[in-house]
Enzyme design. Sequence first.
Site, mmCIF file in Angstrom:
data_model
loop_
_atom_site.group_PDB
_atom_site.id
_atom_site.type_symbol
_atom_site.label_atom_id
_atom_site.label_comp_id
_atom_site.label_asym_id
_atom_site.label_seq_id
_atom_site.Cartn_x
_atom_site.Cartn_y
_atom_site.Cartn_z
ATOM 1 N N CYS A 58 0.841 -1.208 0.000
ATOM 2 C CA CYS A 58 0.000 0.000 0.000
ATOM 3 C C CYS A 58 0.870 1.250 0.000
ATOM 4 O O CYS A 58 1.742 1.408 0.845
ATOM 5 C CB CYS A 58 -0.903 -0.001 1.238
ATOM 6 S SG CYS A 58 -1.717 1.577 1.513
ATOM 7 N N GLY A 165 -14.451 4.601 -7.596
ATOM 8 C CA GLY A 165 -13.192 4.798 -8.324
ATOM 9 C C GLY A 165 -12.033 5.073 -7.398
ATOM 10 O O GLY A 165 -10.988 5.566 -7.828
ATOM 11 N N GLN A 174 -8.740 13.687 0.359
ATOM 12 C CA GLN A 174 -7.921 14.590 -0.446
ATOM 13 C C GLN A 174 -8.299 16.035 -0.156
ATOM 14 O O GLN A 174 -9.388 16.314 0.350
ATOM 15 C CB GLN A 174 -8.136 14.315 -1.932
ATOM 16 C CG GLN A 174 -7.742 12.913 -2.372
ATOM 17 C CD GLN A 174 -7.680 12.812 -3.892
ATOM 18 O OE1 GLN A 174 -7.182 13.705 -4.569
ATOM 19 N NE2 GLN A 174 -8.181 11.716 -4.432
HETATM 20 P P1 H2U Z 1 -8.290 8.289 -4.430
HETATM 21 O O1 H2U Z 1 -8.640 8.950 -3.143
HETATM 22 O O2 H2U Z 1 -9.268 8.607 -5.528
HETATM 23 O O3 H2U Z 1 -8.032 6.848 -4.273
HETATM 24 O O4 H2U Z 1 -6.901 8.917 -4.859
HETATM 25 C C1 H2U Z 1 -5.704 8.758 -4.147
HETATM 26 C C2 H2U Z 1 -4.767 9.866 -4.569
HETATM 27 O O5 H2U Z 1 -3.439 9.505 -4.187
HETATM 28 C C3 H2U Z 1 -4.748 10.109 -6.068
HETATM 29 O O6 H2U Z 1 -5.130 11.433 -6.302
HETATM 30 C C4 H2U Z 1 -2.556 9.979 -5.146
HETATM 31 C C5 H2U Z 1 -3.289 9.863 -6.451
HETATM 32 O O7 H2U Z 1 -2.853 10.845 -7.358
HETATM 33 N N1 H2U Z 1 -1.330 9.190 -5.065
HETATM 34 C C6 H2U Z 1 -0.132 9.797 -4.700
HETATM 35 O O8 H2U Z 1 -0.108 11.007 -4.497
HETATM 36 N N2 H2U Z 1 1.006 9.048 -4.583
HETATM 37 C C7 H2U Z 1 1.049 7.709 -4.823
HETATM 38 O O9 H2U Z 1 2.088 7.109 -4.652
HETATM 39 C C8 H2U Z 1 -0.136 7.003 -5.340
HETATM 40 C C9 H2U Z 1 -1.409 7.788 -5.362
HETATM 41 ZN ZN ZN Z 2 -2.307 1.132 3.705
#
Ligand code: H2U
Ligand code: ZN
Length: 349
Positions: A58, A165, A174
């Site tokens: 993760c 999604g 976010q």
């Molecule tokens: P969701 O909340 O829709 O799953 O998006 C997770 C965000 O995390 C997404 O905007 C960011 C993606 O750009 N992300 C990172 O900033 N770094 C990462 O290593 C993977 C995902």
């Molecule tokens: Zn995690």
Amino acid sequence: MNDSIQRLIPSPTELPHRRRNPLTGEWVQVSPQRVQRPWQGRQDPPAPQGRPAHDPTCYLCPGNERAGGQRNPPYEGTFVFANDFAALVPDGPAVLPAHHELLQAAPVAGQCRVLCFSPRHDLTLAAMDVADVRAVIDVWAEQVEDLGQRYRWVQVFENKGELMGCSNPHPHGQVWALDALPNEVHKENVSQADYFARQHSPLLLDYATVEIDCGTRVVECTDNWLAVVPFWAVWPFEVLLLPRFRVAHLPDLQADERLDLAVILRRLLRRYDGLFDTSFPYSMGWHGKPRTEGAEGWQLHAHFYPPLLRSATVRKFMVGYELLAEAQRDLTAEAAATQLRSVHVEQQQ
Ligand code: H2U
Ligand code: ZN
């Protein structure tokens, strides 16, 4: 219920009618008679849940490497970082040439951050304890305070579940901040300012009073907060979370109001999870007063938009008539609120 309000609000009818959203000015078609339709869609059993407390793959778990190459610190509470794939950047184009009246574009500058709610990969806001949810509320407020000094709009939100999604089940949200007012916010800004100019009272504070008086759409109510399926809801189990006191945005919340918010938030989310016996997917987000002229009468509130309709897998689609004409629902807001109220949740903190 107060007689004058009773007269103003139509009793739930079995006949098709339209309802108006006073925040956006948009209408929704309500067709309660269709709930009797013979086809009830798929009713699959919920997918098995169960996740480890720490997942080495993760990108949000403490100590792990993100897709962008950076490593998360061994955080123990909440953790905020700049989105590695940000939709907005601080230095957008300064000006864009106006080619044509019908081909308008505008520059936009902003920032995007990711906010981990907990180091535990297996939790959700509903499963966290009150103190930890309260810590998330504090971080939401800090983000609005910080980014609100530089940007007109700060959107705090959570996208939860694969159905929405969401890319990762680790509890996170976010924050997007930008120097413009997005569409939904612009509509709400105009409506709240207009109502305030006419009534000298915030639209959503008056609405909270009407709903408490009415009772039929109330899902949860505490000393400071109210969760209702709004009269004009579009999504089957949509909820509007409202303060019962005057407050413009998250940073203005006092300690007791934050604690009470953590309590109602958990109760609401547990009702959601209990409804179809699944970790309920949704998009939720906060709307606080934007940093712009004429934002009088803004009342802080949160919207919850869950896609599920009848089971853990049967969702509502915004298609056909909805895309081409107007949002539509079969289940009334009153029936949805009754279903949510019937879910058993323990009332202690
Ligand atoms: P969701 O909340 O829709 O799953 O998006 C997770 C965000 O995390 C997404 O905007 C960011 C993606 O750009 N992300 C990172 O900033 N770094 C990462 O290593 C993977 C995902
Ligand atoms: Zn995690």
